[in-house]
Design a protein around this motif. Structure first.
Motif, PDB file in Angstrom:
ATOM      1  N   UNK A   1       0.735  -1.186   0.387  1.00  0.00           N
ATOM      2  CA  UNK A   1      -0.227   0.529  -0.143  1.00  0.00           C
ATOM      3  C   UNK A   1       0.746   1.007  -0.168  1.00  0.00           C
ATOM      4  N   UNK A   2       0.754   2.229  -0.696  1.00  0.00           N
ATOM      5  CA  UNK A   2       1.478   3.579  -1.342  1.00  0.00           C
ATOM      6  C   UNK A   2       0.599   4.202  -0.455  1.00  0.00           C
ATOM      7  N   UNK A   3      -0.882   5.000  -0.078  1.00  0.00           N
ATOM      8  CA  UNK A   3      -1.837   5.735   0.277  1.00  0.00           C
ATOM      9  C   UNK A   3      -1.673   6.725  -1.408  1.00  0.00           C
ATOM     10  N   UNK A   4      -2.574   7.134  -1.793  1.00  0.00           N
ATOM     11  CA  UNK A   4      -2.439   8.393  -2.652  1.00  0.00           C
ATOM     12  C   UNK A   4      -1.751   8.060  -3.977  1.00  0.00           C
ATOM     13  N   UNK A   5      -1.825   7.127  -4.904  1.00  0.00           N
ATOM     14  CA  UNK A   5      -0.579   6.982  -6.144  1.00  0.00           C
ATOM     15  C   UNK A   5      -0.401   8.124  -6.892  1.00  0.00           C
ATOM     16  N   UNK A   6       0.614   9.034  -7.003  1.00  0.00           N
ATOM     17  CA  UNK A   6       0.188  10.386  -8.222  1.00  0.00           C
ATOM     18  C   UNK A   6       0.614   9.814  -9.148  1.00  0.00           C
ATOM     19  N   UNK A   7       1.362   8.941 -10.212  1.00  0.00           N
ATOM     20  CA  UNK A   7       1.611   8.061 -11.061  1.00  0.00           C
ATOM     21  C   UNK A   7       1.641   6.814 -11.055  1.00  0.00           C
ATOM     22  N   UNK A   8       0.917   6.464 -11.457  1.00  0.00           N
ATOM     23  CA  UNK A   8       0.637   4.919 -11.381  1.00  0.00           C
ATOM     24  C   UNK A   8       1.030   4.562 -12.288  1.00  0.00           C
ATOM     25  N   UNK A   9       1.414   4.108 -13.746  1.00  0.00           N
ATOM     26  CA  UNK A   9       2.172   4.174 -15.064  1.00  0.00           C
ATOM     27  C   UNK A   9       3.516   4.048 -14.139  1.00  0.00           C
ATOM     28  N   UNK A  10       4.140   5.124 -13.632  1.00  0.00           N
ATOM     29  CA  UNK A  10       5.702   4.764 -13.673  1.00  0.00           C
ATOM     30  C   UNK A  10       5.518   3.715 -11.893  1.00  0.00           C
ATOM     31  N   UNK A  11       4.474   4.175 -11.249  1.00  0.00           N
ATOM     32  CA  UNK A  11       5.680   3.326 -10.186  1.00  0.00           C
ATOM     33  C   UNK A  11       5.133   1.810 -10.591  1.00  0.00           C
ATOM     34  N   UNK A  12       4.412   1.052 -11.562  1.00  0.00           N
ATOM     35  CA  UNK A  12       3.659   0.094 -11.967  1.00  0.00           C
ATOM     36  C   UNK A  12       5.551  -0.381 -12.951  1.00  0.00           C
ATOM     37  N   UNK A  13       5.964   0.674 -13.423  1.00  0.00           N
ATOM     38  CA  UNK A  13       6.979  -0.172 -14.018  1.00  0.00           C
ATOM     39  C   UNK A  13       8.138   0.100 -12.963  1.00  0.00           C
ATOM     40  N   UNK A  14       8.174   0.978 -12.206  1.00  0.00           N
ATOM     41  CA  UNK A  14       9.194   0.808 -11.229  1.00  0.00           C
ATOM     42  C   UNK A  14       9.109  -0.997 -10.405  1.00  0.00           C
ATOM     43  N   UNK A  15       8.061  -1.245 -10.030  1.00  0.00           N
ATOM     44  CA  UNK A  15       7.608  -2.503  -9.221  1.00  0.00           C
ATOM     45  C   UNK A  15       8.166  -3.668 -10.485  1.00  0.00           C
ATOM     46  N   UNK A  16       7.995  -3.415 -11.631  1.00  0.00           N
ATOM     47  CA  UNK A  16       8.045  -5.222 -12.978  1.00  0.00           C
ATOM     48  C   UNK A  16       9.094  -5.084 -12.681  1.00  0.00           C
ATOM     49  N   UNK A  17       9.807  -4.070 -12.599  1.00  0.00           N
ATOM     50  CA  UNK A  17      11.399  -4.012 -12.421  1.00  0.00           C
ATOM     51  C   UNK A  17      11.984  -4.935 -11.531  1.00  0.00           C
ATOM     52  N   UNK A  18      11.852  -5.207 -10.600  1.00  0.00           N
ATOM     53  CA  UNK A  18      12.424  -5.953  -9.635  1.00  0.00           C
ATOM     54  C   UNK A  18      12.334  -7.156  -9.706  1.00  0.00           C
ATOM     55  N   UNK A  19      13.216  -8.146  -9.352  1.00  0.00           N
ATOM     56  CA  UNK A  19      13.722  -9.287  -9.879  1.00  0.00           C
ATOM     57  C   UNK A  19      13.053 -10.225  -8.973  1.00  0.00           C
ATOM     58  N   UNK A  20      12.035 -11.004  -9.274  1.00  0.00           N
ATOM     59  CA  UNK A  20      11.703 -11.487  -8.461  1.00  0.00           C
ATOM     60  C   UNK A  20       9.649 -11.622  -9.145  1.00  0.00           C
TER      61      UNK A  20
END
Length: 238
Positions: free
Chosen positions: A190-209
């Motif tokens: 949970x991140x609270x209100x997400x200002x840029x959901x697309x950017x956050x999604x891309x960042x998480x997707x890059x994490x190994x695993x």
């Protein structure tokens, strides 16, 4: 007697089917969740849609298709889908969505991205100005089991936005974690209100695993919300 929420789900699902699926279509994606049950119900009422091949996103939607006597297909057989209809846990004004409350986000993402048109259906409670404000259980993240602790550490240290909490989703009537249809675990962050959901999604997707992230951004063309009074509020992506 059906509640206002259930009535809302039904009217939204029926209208979405009626306005987006025609007898000319050959392949339709069927999402997961309680609202999708009504979409399949409507499809079964329309005899001209019985010849279409339907692609499930989960064990639940596979059952809805087969028990309804519809033609079941797979994404391997039909990598191009005319329309996919699916529910959502929260939708913002740009039609970005949080999905995965039912732990089906990977298959939902595959079937949504394969579709020429992606349609979302939900009740009025799912509308939001900013993702992370109405749905506060967290963004669902499907991870390879052996990497879940590594991913949880990375979520707290490697993102531009720090989560308020991260937790491994545990099963309700089983000792241990939720296991997805793909044999993986789910982390809710949970991140609270997400200002840029697309950017956050891309960042998480890059994490190994990480296999998939329940942030569906820049994908849906239209969303149907069933209101308390029985009307349907329609949002279109600008």
């Amino acid at each position: 007697m059906a509640s206002a929420v259930e009535k809302g789900k039904k009217v939204a699902a029926y209208r979405a089917v009626d306005e987006n699926i025609t007898a000319d279509h050959k392949v339709i994606g069927i999402g997961s969740g309680s609202t999708v049950v009504y979409a399949v119900e409507r499809i079964l009422q329309r005899k001209e849609l019985q010849h279409i091949v339907y692609i499930p996103t989960s064990f639940q939607s596979r059952l809805l298709i087969t028990e309804g006597g519809l033609t079941l297909g797979s994404i391997e057989q039909f990598p191009e889908i005319d329309v996919t209809i699916d529910g959502a846990d929260e939708v913002d004004s740009q039609l970005n969505a949080i999905k995965g409350g039912g732990a089906c986000q990977f298959q939902e993402m595959v079937v949504a991205k394969a579709a020429k048109k992606f349609v979302m259906i939900a009740d009025y409670r799912k509308k939001s100005k900013s993702l992370g404000t109405e749905w506060v259980k967290g963004v669902p993240i499907e991870v390879v089991p052996l990497a879940y602790k590594v991913v949880m550490q990375a979520l707290n240290s490697q993102l531009s936005v720090k989560p308020q909490f991260t937790k491994l989703r545990m099963a309700v009537q089983k000792a241990g974690p939720v296991v997805t249809d793909n044999g993986n675990f789910v982390i809710d962050a949970h991140f609270g209100p997400i200002a840029d959901p697309y950017k956050l999604g891309q960042e998480i997707k890059l994490l190994t695993g990480v296999l998939e992230v329940g942030l569906f951004c820049r994908m849906a063309e239209i969303a149907y919300f069933g209101e308390e009074d029985g009307s349907v509020d329609i949002w279109k992506r600008q």
